[in-house]
Every structure is written in structure tokens, then in C-alpha cells.
Design a protein around this motif. Structure first.
Motif, PDB file in Angstrom:
ATOM      1  N   THR A 110       0.827  -1.199   0.000  1.00  0.00           N
ATOM      2  CA  THR A 110       0.000   0.000   0.000  1.00  0.00           C
ATOM      3  C   THR A 110       0.858   1.244   0.000  1.00  0.00           C
ATOM      4  N   THR A 111       1.741   1.372   0.998  1.00  0.00           N
ATOM      5  CA  THR A 111       2.694   2.480   0.952  1.00  0.00           C
ATOM      6  C   THR A 111       4.112   1.956   0.891  1.00  0.00           C
ATOM      7  N   LYS A 112       4.337   0.793   1.541  1.00  0.00           N
ATOM      8  CA  LYS A 112       5.671   0.189   1.504  1.00  0.00           C
ATOM      9  C   LYS A 112       5.601  -1.153   0.780  1.00  0.00           C
ATOM     10  N   VAL A 113       6.771  -1.614   0.328  1.00  0.00           N
ATOM     11  CA  VAL A 113       6.840  -2.894  -0.383  1.00  0.00           C
ATOM     12  C   VAL A 113       6.420  -4.047   0.526  1.00  0.00           C
ATOM     13  N   GLU A 114       5.527  -4.899   0.019  1.00  0.00           N
ATOM     14  CA  GLU A 114       5.136  -6.087   0.771  1.00  0.00           C
ATOM     15  C   GLU A 114       5.416  -7.373   0.005  1.00  0.00           C
ATOM     16  N   GLY A 115       5.628  -7.235  -1.284  1.00  0.00           N
ATOM     17  CA  GLY A 115       5.914  -8.430  -2.076  1.00  0.00           C
ATOM     18  C   GLY A 115       6.124  -8.055  -3.530  1.00  0.00           C
ATOM     19  N   ILE A 116       6.504  -9.059  -4.307  1.00  0.00           N
ATOM     20  CA  ILE A 116       6.692  -8.802  -5.733  1.00  0.00           C
ATOM     21  C   ILE A 116       6.043  -9.939  -6.505  1.00  0.00           C
ATOM     22  N   LYS A 117       5.180  -9.555  -7.432  1.00  0.00           N
ATOM     23  CA  LYS A 117       4.469 -10.564  -8.213  1.00  0.00           C
ATOM     24  C   LYS A 117       5.279 -10.867  -9.462  1.00  0.00           C
ATOM     25  N   CYS A 118       5.514 -12.154  -9.706  1.00  0.00           N
ATOM     26  CA  CYS A 118       6.366 -12.554 -10.834  1.00  0.00           C
ATOM     27  C   CYS A 118       5.670 -13.584 -11.704  1.00  0.00           C
ATOM     28  N   VAL A 119       6.203 -13.759 -12.893  1.00  0.00           N
ATOM     29  CA  VAL A 119       5.787 -14.871 -13.746  1.00  0.00           C
ATOM     30  C   VAL A 119       7.032 -15.667 -14.121  1.00  0.00           C
ATOM     31  N   ARG A 120       6.833 -16.953 -14.394  1.00  0.00           N
ATOM     32  CA  ARG A 120       7.947 -17.771 -14.871  1.00  0.00           C
ATOM     33  C   ARG A 120       8.096 -17.569 -16.372  1.00  0.00           C
ATOM     34  N   PRO A 139      13.200 -14.870 -23.897  1.00  0.00           N
ATOM     35  CA  PRO A 139      12.333 -15.362 -22.826  1.00  0.00           C
ATOM     36  C   PRO A 139      10.872 -15.024 -23.119  1.00  0.00           C
ATOM     37  N   VAL A 140       9.983 -16.016 -22.958  1.00  0.00           N
ATOM     38  CA  VAL A 140       8.542 -15.762 -23.113  1.00  0.00           C
ATOM     39  C   VAL A 140       7.808 -16.214 -21.853  1.00  0.00           C
ATOM     40  N   VAL A 141       6.680 -15.545 -21.574  1.00  0.00           N
ATOM     41  CA  VAL A 141       5.948 -15.813 -20.340  1.00  0.00           C
ATOM     42  C   VAL A 141       5.283 -17.193 -20.382  1.00  0.00           C
ATOM     43  N   VAL A 142       5.404 -17.930 -19.281  1.00  0.00           N
ATOM     44  CA  VAL A 142       4.672 -19.187 -19.148  1.00  0.00           C
ATOM     45  C   VAL A 142       3.279 -18.841 -18.629  1.00  0.00           C
ATOM     46  N   GLU A 143       2.247 -19.154 -19.423  1.00  0.00           N
ATOM     47  CA  GLU A 143       0.875 -18.798 -19.056  1.00  0.00           C
ATOM     48  C   GLU A 143       0.490 -19.366 -17.694  1.00  0.00           C
ATOM     49  N   GLY A 144      -0.187 -18.547 -16.898  1.00  0.00           N
ATOM     50  CA  GLY A 144      -0.726 -19.017 -15.621  1.00  0.00           C
ATOM     51  C   GLY A 144       0.318 -19.324 -14.560  1.00  0.00           C
ATOM     52  N   SER A 145       1.512 -18.755 -14.705  1.00  0.00           N
ATOM     53  CA  SER A 145       2.590 -19.104 -13.773  1.00  0.00           C
ATOM     54  C   SER A 145       2.815 -18.043 -12.674  1.00  0.00           C
ATOM     55  N   GLU A 146       1.877 -17.105 -12.559  1.00  0.00           N
ATOM     56  CA  GLU A 146       2.041 -16.019 -11.580  1.00  0.00           C
ATOM     57  C   GLU A 146       2.263 -16.524 -10.163  1.00  0.00           C
ATOM     58  N   PHE A 147       3.175 -15.898  -9.450  1.00  0.00           N
ATOM     59  CA  PHE A 147       3.351 -16.190  -8.033  1.00  0.00           C
ATOM     60  C   PHE A 147       3.940 -14.977  -7.339  1.00  0.00           C
TER      61      PHE A 147
END
Ligand SMILES: Cc1cc2nc3c(=O)[nH]c(=O)nc-3n(C[C@H](O)[C@H](O)[C@H](O)COP(=O)(O)OP(=O)(O)OC[C@H]3O[C@@H](n4cnc5c(N)ncnc54)[C@H](O)[C@@H]3O)c2cc1C
Ligand code: FES
Lengths: 457, 273
Positions: A344-354, A368-376
Motif C-alpha cells: 500500500t505504501t511500503k513494499v510487501e511483495g513482488i508478483k512474478c511470472v515464470r 524469454p517468453v511468459v509461461v501462461e498461468g505461472s504467476e506467483f
């Protein structure tokens, strides 16, 4: 032919060094250096020299070590390099000289040329340095903008060849990336300082806190000098332009490293603050990323991950830095790309894809290409962006006549390194974009040669 | 090393310094800033150039001692030296294109509008000025402003001097009374600038603010000073410090400026203790 294995340098224990800022590698002692030098076959048509961007006579200096004449070895290196103690430590030897060593594949591994170079430089520095030759009177005047390796090398060569040189540096300390970027544990700052002291002995004057383009214009410098060299580096950080990058706790590697190195935030009682993170994520996989990751570990982070969108093979950092980082506990999240920083104001996490790599295209490059549905999501309270830098546009903004291209790199004549303005030369990262210390140093020397020649015309 | 030629106490914790700096004074313009380090251990702190004299080779700065370094600076006296003094940095203020300007200064931010008010007066088109502070003791440069203003309005939050109210109270009155300003130049604490921008947005009056972001180098190398302006990331040190107040994301900027305050507070305790 013997197949003696390459000798390993003396290093601090990874568990210990991950919590201190002392130098990680202590290099070779006399005995190890002698043993390693003996591994050099002294090839007549030495391939290693082809890999050296400044063409150091490698078999000759190693030969001198074999003879036990370390001063002579130093003199041989000095013919082509001004900064052996530094380059011995930070050059990507595995993709330069050592890449071509005949021992590489089957004979116990390449000769440790970088470690030997460093040994020679350290030995000579401890033992009173090389003899200083009488220098001719300084009848010309030159200005050098920026005090990184390009500027330092150019200044030294000009001062030895009839120029009264003044270096102008924007920061309050000279050395460029060597002092604000590369951390103490990899490049002790007293080493850089001793190079700068040597310059002063040559009569070079260093004016700190002067921003060319602001405090003094390039036109003014040109008017007051016979030649000007621009070695302003590539200091402008790049961000990814993903959501959340303005949250508190997101740093550019430049900011993070400057706070810790230049402003000494790592020392107890330092005035300049820096966030001491619990879990840090560093984006990128070059030397800068390794330095940032290992620094945040030393600043007390419990967990440090490197996120990189390609694979291990493609990591641009020096091989040694990657090994050191892993030994110290830095986690590699390869084939991974951030898409959003959460908080919200400070970093709490980072969303990535494989990511996955495509088959090589015509140029042989795998995309490099995004692997569909690999968000974490990786939980963290700090993100350090280390995905490259480009030249600072500040100087160009103040001087239209200075021609630049692409991401702001200065256009030069490839032979003389002269810019679009007569009598003004440029080299190093400012011309090539972010590259290496040795290339910057080489460019400084190349420009100095051209400047000296232009005076004799 | 730059010598402190003059030091003057303006309020309990605001001091004015005249610094010997022929280098900075040679090219500096109103709106630009310098970065200084008090001593060899010091952090780099950005401060607005609030006056300069090219002939004398001097630059005037105003320092409110609120943090560790500014308190250390407050302890230096005439004849002492500042370890590092670099500039001028940032862009100069450009008010040429506007015909009817009002300057609004809050607290020590008034230092930033002072050179503008002098410049406008010198150009023969003095501006209306509102200055405000929490109380009488925190007001600065009242006489200097009065000498250079068309009309000067002085506001204090607690009514201890001038009129009681915020600078926005007065600005709203003036706008409502039909004053046809085509530009508001407002400098002060971020919440004040946000309030001014929110007000003038309703009136459709162009508003310029000066962002006092956290900085390190001041030359565009760290990105620590970044602010979001109209959805785009800008660096306060090289793209600013002045921006269109209606486009600045103040909520984000305020959060970013809070980040180091806790650590600062610790240092302050050490210094006072
Ligand atoms: C963290 C980090 C790690 C690195 N690790 C390695 C490594 O292991 N091996 C390797 O070979 N390379 C490494 N590099 C790259 C290497 O440091 C650079 O390629 C090299 O320093 C470039 O030298 P330079 O002289 O061109 O510029 P810089 O070293 O960038 O120096 C430029 C100087 O100019 C000053 N300047 C800029 N603009 C102005 C102005 N307008 N007026 C006055 N002064 C100005 C800057 O303040 C700076 O001091 C690393 C870089 C970083 C950031
Ligand atoms: S202060 Fe570092 S980029 Fe602006």
C-alpha cells in the motif's frame, strides 16, 4: 605436458564474509602466485593477449613472476594498463584473456591471469611502487570530466605527456563507479584512493563538487583548455515501469549502493540512512545485481533473492561473483520476471511470472517468453532494480552541439574518440553505455594518445 | 570547502547563511538548489538557493534545523567552513509566460518563492504574495517580501500574527473576490502544496509547486527523488524541482518523504541526548 590444476585464491569463509564488508578474496600469496605462474606455458603466439581489451603482454609479465622479478612484471603491465590492482579484481577474465588460455579445456583450467595481475599490483604497491620516471614539463592544458576509470586513465597519460590536467567530478569523492558502485568487499576503497594519490603526484588537480553543464559549461572548459575529455559514465538508472515501483522500499541499485558505499551507510553511526531489509529481492543478473544482493545480505537481510528473466547461462555477471553470491546464500530465481510490486505504501511483495526460453533465432539468441498461468508472489520488504543504466543526459542538455544517439551515448570518431565538438573527446560508459572498467580505462588511454598526437600536428 | 560569510537567525530554528561560492553563484538562477555536506561524514542535503550575488561570489541559503545534519549545520558559525557545496542543480523557475502571478509560501518554503518575488519586482511586475506559518515565530522574510510585493498577506495557523488561517484560506478568498491570477506558484510542506493544488484545480488556475524530495546525488543518478507527475515518473533533481501541481501524485510523494524519518528521528535523539 603437465595438467596441474589451477590454484585457488585465499578467500574468507562464506558464512563469515556474508556478514562483513572486508574483502572476500585475498588473492594469491607469494607461493601460490609462483606456482600459478609456473602453469603458464608461455605460448609464442599467445591467444590470451587477443582477449585482453588493452593488449597486456601476458606471457611476459607472467614470465617475470616466474623469475621472481615482480617489479619487472609490474613494469610490463604498466605499458598497457594504469589500474592493474583494480582490473585484476573486477575484469570479467573468463570472457577475456582466460577464455583463450590454452590450458582452459584439458590442462587443469586456464591460468589465473587476473589473480596474477592483482598479485603483481598488490606486491608492488606494498613494496614502494614502481619507479616514477621524470615527466616532461606540462605545457598544455587539459580538462577531464568525471573521475571514473576512463577519466583517471586519460588524466594519467596526459599528465605524463606534457599536459597540466584538471579533473572535474560532480560527487564529493573521486573514483566514479569504483567508489560509489562497487562495494568495499570486492574492491577496497584504499586501493582506489592510492590510484588517485598517484595521479596527484603527477600534478593532476582534482576539483570535486563541480558538475560540468551546471557549475561550469562545456563551452567554458573548451575555451580554457587545449583539450577536453568526457568520461561521465552511464549513471542513469532504468526502472521497469511496472506498477508499484514508487512504493517506499523500491530502490535503483545505484541509489542503494551509493547510500551504502559512497555515503558509508554500512558503518555503525553513519549519518546517511538506508533501509535494512528483512527480505530483499534484486531484479537483474549483472555485476551490479550481484553487488546489490550481496550488500543487502551484509546489511542484515535474512533472505535475498535474485530475480532474472533468462537462465544461468545468460547471466551477464562475472562467473566469480555468481559463485560467491550463491556461496553466501543468495537465492537465484532464474527464468522469472516481475510484473508488479505489491504494497500500500511500503513494499510487501513482488508478483512474478515464470519464463521459458524460445529456440534460438537467426542471431542465435533465445528469447524469454511468459509461461501462461505461472504467476506467483515473493514476499519481501525491499526491491532493488538492477536492470541497467544509460548515460546521464545532464551534460548533453546543457550543450546542444554535443552529438548523442540512442539511449544518450556520445557519438565519437572510433579512432580518435573525438566528439562532434573539435578538441572535445569522450570515452568509457558515456560512449559505450554501461560496460567494463577495462574498456573505460582503455578508452581513456586511447583518447589521451589522440590528444597528444593532435598537439604535435 | 566553502566559508560561511554571514549567519543570521531568522526564527528559533531557521538560520540564513551567506556562503562564499564563486563557482555556484556564477551560473545559478532562481529556483535552483545546491547540495551540501556539513562535514566529511555528512549526508548530502539539498537546499534551495534563496539569493545570490554574482559580483561578491556568494550564495544565500536558508536552513531549518529539523534533522541530524541540519542541526549540525546550525552549530556552525561565521568563519566556519562547509565541507562540500555543489551546484547549481535543477532547473530555473520560468514565470515569464504568466501575466498575473500569485506566490504562496508556507514555512521555510517561503525561501523558495523569495527570489521569484524579487525577480518579478525587478522586472517591474510585482506579484501578490501569501506567506504562512504555524505561528508568528516561524514566519520568515516578512520585511523582504513586503518590500517586493504588490500585496502581501500574512497568515498564521494560530492567529498569533497577521490573519488567522491557512494560506489556502486566503488564496480562496482572493480567487473568490475575482482576482484573475493566471498562475499560482506555491512552495511549502507537501500537504500544503497538495491543499493549494486541490483548491486551484477547482478554479482552473495553473499551479506550479516545488518538490523537496529525498535526494542523494542531485544529478539524476539514483532515482531516489522520483515523483509521479501526470502518470509519468520524473526525477525532482533534474526534471524539476518545479512541476505542474495539478499533475503531481502528492499522496505517493508524502509517503515517500516519510520513509527515512524514523531513522532520522533516531539520530536526532542521539544528537540531543
Ligand atoms: C555496482 C557496479 C558493479 C560493477 N562491477 C564491474 C565489474 O566487476 N567489472 C567491470 O569491469 N565493470 C564493472 N562495472 C562497470 C564499470 O564500473 C564501469 O563500466 C566503469 O566504471 C565505467 O567507467 P567510466 O570512467 O566510463 O565512468 P564512471 O565510473 O561511471 O565515472 C563517471 C564519473 O563521472 C562523474 N560525472 C558524471 N557526469 C558528470 C558531470 N556532468 N560533471 C562532472 N562529473 C560527472 C560521475 O559522478 C562519475 O564519478 C560495475 C558497475 C557498477 C555500477
Ligand atoms: S537525487 Fe538522485 S536522481 Fe535525483
Amino acid at each position: 605436458m603437465n595438467t596441474t590444476e589451477r590454484n585457488h585464491p585465499i578467500e574468507q569463509d562464506p558464512k563469515v564474509r556474508a556478514h562483513n564488508f572486508d574483502e572476500v578474496s585475498l588473492g594469491f600469496d607469494d607461493e601460490l602466485a609462483r606456482m600459478e605462474a609456473d602453469r603458464c606455458i608461455g605460448c609464442k603466439n599467445a591467444q590470451c593477449m587477443k582477449g585482453c581489451p588493452v593488449g597486456i603482454n601476458i606471457p611476459a609479465f607472467i614470465g617475470a613472476i616466474k623469475e621472481g622479478d615482480i617489479k619487472k612484471a609490474g613494469e610490463i603491465i604498466a605499458q598497457d594498463s594504469n589500474l592493474p590492482a583494480i582490473c585484476g579484481r573486477v575484469c570479467p577474465q573468463e570472457s577475456q584473456c582466460e577464455k583463450y588460455c590454452i590450458r582452459k579445456a584439458k590442462l587443469g583450467g586456464s591460468v589465473a591471469i587476473g589473480l596474477l595481475e592483482r598479485y603483481v599490483a598488490d606486491y608492488n604497491r606494498k613494496n614502494g611502487g614502481l619507479d616514477v620516471k621524470d615527466i616532461p614539463p606540462q605545457v598544455y592544458k587539459a580538462a577531464v570530466v568525471g573521475s571514473g576509470p576512463a577519466g583517471l586513465a586519460c588524466a594519467a597519460d596526459l599528465a605524463k605527456n606534457g599536459f597540466k590536467v584538471t579533473i572535474y567530478e560532480a560527487f564529493h569523492k573521486a573514483g566514479g563507479v569504483l567508489v560509489y558502485g562497487i562495494p568495499e568487499f570486492r574492491l577496497p576503497k584504499d586501493l582506489v584512493q592510492s590510484e588517485i594519490d598517484n595521479l596527484k603526484k603527477l600534478g593532476v588537480e582534482i576539483k570535486l563538487n563541480v558538475i560540468i553543464g551546471k557549475t561550469i559549461t562545456l563551452e567554458e572548459l573548451k575555451e580554457e583548455n587545449d583539450a577536453v575529455f568526457i568520461g561521465t559514465g552511464a549513471g542513469l538508472p532504468t526502472f521497469m515501469n511496472i506498477p508499484g515501483e514508487s512504493l517506499s522500499g523500491v530502490y535503483s541499485a545505484n541509489e542503494y549502493l551509493t547510500r551504502v558505499n559512497l555515503m558509508k551507510a554500512y558503518q555503525e553511526g553513519a549519518i546517511t540512512p538506508v533501509q535494512r531489509a528483512k527480505k530483499s529481492v534484486v531484479v537483474g543478473a549483472g555485476n551490479v545485481a550481484m553487488d546489490a544482493a550481496r550488500t543487502t545480505l551484509r546489511m542484515g537481510a535474512e533472505e535475498v533473492s535474485i530475480v532474472y528473466r533468462r537462465g544461468r547461462e545468460e547471466m551477464p555477471a562475472r562467473a566469480e561473483e555468481i559463485i560467491h553470491a550463491e556461496q553466501e546464500g543468495v537465492k537465484l530465481e532464474l527464468l522469472t520476471n516481475p510484473i508488479e510490486i505489491l504494497g500500500t505504501t511500503k513494499v510487501e511483495g513482488i508478483k512474478c511470472v515464470r519464463m521459458a526460453l524460445t529456440e534460438p533465432d537467426e542471431s542465435g539468441r533465445r528469447r524469454p517468453v511468459v509461461v501462461e498461468g505461472s504467476e506467483f508472489v515473493i514476499e519481501c520488504d525491499q526491491v532493488i532494480m538492477s536492470i541497467g543504466t544509460s548515460p546521464n543526459p545532464l551534460l548533453k542538455k546543457s550543450c546542444d552541439a554535443l552529438e548523442t544517439k540512442g539511449k544518450g551515448t556520445i557519438v565519437v570518431n572510433e579512432e580518435t574518440l573525438e566528439t562532434s565538438i573539435e578538441g572535445v573527446y569522450a570515452g568509457g560508459d558515456a560512449v559505450t553505455g554501461a560496460a567494463t572498467v577495462i574498456l573505460a580505462m582503455g578508452a581513456g588511454k586511447q583518447a589521451a594518445r589522440a590528444i597528444i598526437e593532435s598537439m604535435n600536428k | 570547502m566553502n566559508k560561511i560569510l554571514k549567519k543570521r537567525q531568522l526564527t528559533q530554528n531557521i538560520h540564513e547563511y551567506v556562503i562564499d561560492s564563486p563557482e555556484v553563484s556564477r551560473h545559478c538562477l532562481a529556483g535552483q538548489f545546491i547540495i551540501l555536506r556539513v562535514d566529511d561524514e555528512g549526508e548530502r542535503i539539498p537546499l534551495t538557493i534563496c539569493d545570490y550575488d554574482r559580483e561578491a561570489g556568494t550564495v544565500t541559503i536558508l536552513v531549518q534545523s529539523i534533522g541530524y545534519s541540519t542541526m549540525k549545520l546550525a552549530k556552525l558559525n561565521e568563519g566556519d567552513y562547509i565541507h562540500d557545496f555543489a551546484g547549481p542543480l535543477g532547473n530555473a523557475t520560468e514565470l515569464e509566460e504568466f501575466a498575473n502571478i500569485i506566490l504562496v509560501g508556507g514555512g521555510v518554503g517561503s525561501a523558495v518563492i523569495y527570489p521569484q518575488c524579487k525577480q518579478l519586482n525587478r522586472d517591474g511586475r510585482p506579484a501578490d504574495i501569501i506567506i504562512g506559518a504555524r505561528n508568528k515565530d516561524l514566519l520568515i522574510y516578512e520585511d523582504e517580501f513586503r518590500d517586493n510585493a504588490k500585496d502581501l498577506y500574512v497568515m498564521t495557523d494560530d492567529g498569533s500574527y497577521g490573519e488567522q488561517g491557512f494560506v489556502t484560506t486566503k488564496l480562496k478568498q482572493l480567487l473568490d473576490s475575482g482576482k484573475a491570477y493566471d498562475c499560482v506558484f506555491a512552495v511549502g510542506p507537501m500537504p500544503m502544496m497538495r491543499a493549494v493544488a486541490n483548491l486551484t484545480r477547482e478554479y482552473g488556475v495553473h499551479t506550479i509547486v516545488s518538490m523537496n524530495s529525498v535526494m542523494v546525488d542531485g544529478t539524476g543518478m539514483c532515482g531516489g527523488c522520483r515523483v509521479t507527475v501526470g502518470g509519468q515518473v520524473k526525477y525532482a533533481c533534474v526534471d524539476g524541482p518545479e512541476f505542474d501541481g495539478h499533475l503531481v501524485d502528492f499522496d505517493e510523494a508524502i509517503e515517500r518523504s516519510k520513509f527515512y524519518r524514523e531513522i532520522e528521528q533516531e539520530h536526532k535523539c542521539k544528537m540531543e541526548g
